[in-house]
Design an enzyme around this catalytic site. Sequence first.
Site, PDB file in Angstrom:
ATOM      1  N   GLY A  73       0.808  -1.214   0.000  1.00 31.85           N
ATOM      2  CA  GLY A  73       0.000   0.000   0.000  1.00 31.85           C
ATOM      3  C   GLY A  73       0.842   1.266   0.000  1.00 31.85           C
ATOM      4  O   GLY A  73       0.533   2.238  -0.706  1.00 31.85           O
ATOM      5  N   SER A  74       1.915   1.274   0.768  1.00 29.86           N
ATOM      6  CA  SER A  74       2.757   2.475   0.850  1.00 29.86           C
ATOM      7  C   SER A  74       3.366   2.797  -0.510  1.00 29.86           C
ATOM      8  O   SER A  74       3.403   3.967  -0.920  1.00 29.86           O
ATOM      9  CB  SER A  74       3.881   2.282   1.880  1.00 29.86           C
ATOM     10  OG  SER A  74       3.344   2.047   3.151  1.00 29.86           O
ATOM     11  N   ASN A 154      -7.855   4.468   8.764  1.00 29.82           N
ATOM     12  CA  ASN A 154      -7.345   3.301   9.475  1.00 29.82           C
ATOM     13  C   ASN A 154      -7.456   3.419  10.993  1.00 29.82           C
ATOM     14  O   ASN A 154      -7.434   2.428  11.693  1.00 29.82           O
ATOM     15  CB  ASN A 154      -5.897   3.032   9.064  1.00 29.82           C
ATOM     16  CG  ASN A 154      -5.042   4.271   9.078  1.00 29.82           C
ATOM     17  OD1 ASN A 154      -5.353   5.261   8.405  1.00 29.82           O
ATOM     18  ND2 ASN A 154      -3.989   4.256   9.850  1.00 29.82           N
ATOM     19  N   GLN A 182      -7.897   0.473   3.502  1.00 29.44           N
ATOM     20  CA  GLN A 182      -8.800  -0.039   4.532  1.00 29.44           C
ATOM     21  C   GLN A 182     -10.183  -0.369   3.982  1.00 29.44           C
ATOM     22  O   GLN A 182     -10.966  -1.057   4.639  1.00 29.44           O
ATOM     23  CB  GLN A 182      -8.965   0.986   5.661  1.00 29.44           C
ATOM     24  CG  GLN A 182      -7.731   1.208   6.499  1.00 29.44           C
ATOM     25  CD  GLN A 182      -7.398   0.012   7.396  1.00 29.44           C
ATOM     26  OE1 GLN A 182      -8.268  -0.739   7.815  1.00 29.44           O
ATOM     27  NE2 GLN A 182      -6.126  -0.145   7.697  1.00 29.44           N
ATOM     28  N   HIS A 204      -2.459  -7.433   2.338  1.00 26.61           N
ATOM     29  CA  HIS A 204      -2.482  -7.963   3.713  1.00 26.61           C
ATOM     30  C   HIS A 204      -3.571  -7.339   4.582  1.00 26.61           C
ATOM     31  O   HIS A 204      -3.726  -7.704   5.739  1.00 26.61           O
ATOM     32  CB  HIS A 204      -1.115  -7.813   4.377  1.00 26.61           C
ATOM     33  CG  HIS A 204      -0.741  -6.408   4.752  1.00 26.61           C
ATOM     34  ND1 HIS A 204      -0.653  -5.984   6.057  1.00 26.61           N
ATOM     35  CD2 HIS A 204      -0.428  -5.341   3.984  1.00 26.61           C
ATOM     36  CE1 HIS A 204      -0.283  -4.711   6.075  1.00 26.61           C
ATOM     37  NE2 HIS A 204      -0.146  -4.289   4.819  1.00 26.61           N
ATOM     38  N   THR A 240      11.341  -7.950 -10.798  1.00 27.15           N
ATOM     39  CA  THR A 240      10.727  -9.265 -11.000  1.00 27.15           C
ATOM     40  C   THR A 240       9.493  -9.386 -10.116  1.00 27.15           C
ATOM     41  O   THR A 240       9.537  -9.066  -8.935  1.00 27.15           O
ATOM     42  CB  THR A 240      11.749 -10.374 -10.675  1.00 27.15           C
ATOM     43  OG1 THR A 240      12.874 -10.196 -11.531  1.00 27.15           O
ATOM     44  CG2 THR A 240      11.153 -11.762 -10.871  1.00 27.15           C
ATOM     45  N   CYS A 328       2.218   2.446  13.197  1.00 22.58           N
ATOM     46  CA  CYS A 328       3.443   3.115  12.773  1.00 22.58           C
ATOM     47  C   CYS A 328       3.895   4.153  13.797  1.00 22.58           C
ATOM     48  O   CYS A 328       5.057   4.480  13.879  1.00 22.58           O
ATOM     49  CB  CYS A 328       3.235   3.809  11.442  1.00 22.58           C
ATOM     50  SG  CYS A 328       2.062   2.975  10.406  1.00 22.58           S
TER      51      CYS A 328
HETATM   52  C1  LIG Z   1      -1.851  -0.274   6.032  1.00 24.29           C
HETATM   53  C2  LIG Z   1      -2.144   0.986   5.319  1.00 24.29           C
HETATM   54  C3  LIG Z   1      -1.242   1.525   4.381  1.00 24.29           C
HETATM   55  C4  LIG Z   1       0.114   0.931   4.131  1.00 24.29           C
HETATM   56  O1  LIG Z   1       0.056  -0.292   3.473  1.00 24.29           O
HETATM   57  P1  LIG Z   1       1.344  -1.239   3.489  1.00 24.29           P
HETATM   58  O2  LIG Z   1       0.932  -2.404   2.656  1.00 24.29           O
HETATM   59  O3  LIG Z   1       1.571  -1.596   4.921  1.00 24.29           O
HETATM   60  O4  LIG Z   1       2.473  -0.488   2.914  1.00 24.29           O
HETATM   61  C5  LIG Z   1      -1.595   2.677   3.723  1.00 24.29           C
HETATM   62  N1  LIG Z   1      -2.773   3.275   3.952  1.00 24.29           N
HETATM   63  C6  LIG Z   1      -3.665   2.797   4.833  1.00 24.29           C
HETATM   64  C7  LIG Z   1      -4.956   3.509   5.042  1.00 24.29           C
HETATM   65  C8  LIG Z   1      -3.380   1.643   5.556  1.00 24.29           C
HETATM   66  O5  LIG Z   1      -4.252   1.182   6.435  1.00 24.29           O
END
Ligand SMILES: *Cc1c(COP(=O)(O)O)cnc(C)c1O
Length: 396
Positions: A73-74, A154, A182, A204, A240, A328
């Site tokens: 996500g990041s 989140n 989320q 995840h 990859t 975090c």
């Molecule tokens: C968990 C989360 C992220 C980050 O995702 P990662 O897969 O951990 O890098 C970004 N935005 C929100 C709203 C999240 O809950």
Amino acid sequence: MNKKTVYMDYAATTYTKPEVLEEMIPYFNQYFGNPSSIYSISRETKKAIDMSRDRVAKALNADRSEIYFTGGGSEADNWAIKGIAFAHKNKGNHIITTKIEHHAVLHTCEYLEKYHGFEITYLDVNEEGIISLEDLKNAITDKTILVTIMFGNNEIGSIQPIKEIGAICKEKNVFFHTDAVQAVGNVKVDVKDMNIDLLSLASHKFYGPKGVGALYIRKGIRIHNLVHGGGQEKARRAGTENVAGIVGMGKAIELATEDIEKHQSRILPLREKLIKGLLEIPHTRLNGPTGDKRLPGNVNVCFKFIEGESILLMLDAMGICASSGSACTSGSLDPSHVLLAIGLPHEIAHGSLRLTIGDGTTEEDIDYVLEKVPTIIQRLRDMSPLYDEFIKGDGK
Ligand SMILES: *Cc1c(COP(=O)(O)O)cnc(C)c1O
């Protein structure tokens, strides 16, 4: 595990579902070929990636050509924001976001502001954690190139009026990115209906593996690359492919989105029971909205007079996994930027507890938490000088 464990941190991450894991395994040891190679075991990996892309596209009502896999996500957030900023800086240097974004968005915006001359507007939210559409309209100028506003928060679970935001951005001709990490699997997400140009997701958070995510980029949008190198992902994201991870994400998103209503109708009563039980503890407040403006699995409360960190330690001793603020930021003593943005004073924001529930949560889990939390809060308050002062005062 010999100790009872009640996991209530689904917003931090979820377990990988057995059906997901099962589909992934052959891509570690049987079909391990590099998808870019031409021999037949590689054809299998290529096919698997394509199937996953179809599954992700279907879940979002996108076209498969609009889905790009990332390392989570990041990365998707970084790519969307930096990629649009750098590709369209000749049109303008203004980006609009909110004060309650995930750090993957906030820190990216701060970076562009600090090192690349962009101007960022951080929209306020109301006490429920929701932006005002009027504020958004007023903030857009002829220098605005991008609006990035998260789908569901989140920490406090607030859901933004995404479709209305999408309509405003379309009308004003600015790109609209949403961090839907989320939201996917919890509420309906439809990029066409909601006029979304770019959307981030992470496997995840919906029972897939960690370290894999995707960015939806609407067809025809010009965007710079974030990860430069080989020609993977139509030469837009080098490296990859994480084949097994991508396969897992495809299976997970299919499971998570095939029947959202059923998921919601199971989770919602559990959430409501948990909220109701926690609010029976004196001097407790619910953070974030109620009803369907809130993510179905999110509970966030503040207990006056005590520290979130100490609640977490005592919960952990009883096998309950929870969070305070966001994962975090735990370890730092700053209160959550989200709780401050909804107007909580520092001393109250410090006493927050986030419990997020999901597919593995049972009614017994809720009962167990509701049995343990009141005792913990009382014990901590008995040790709290703030509470002592309050009791000795007029007790109001
Ligand atoms: C968990 C989360 C992220 C980050 O995702 P990662 O897969 O951990 O890098 C970004 N935005 C929100 C709203 C999240 O809950």
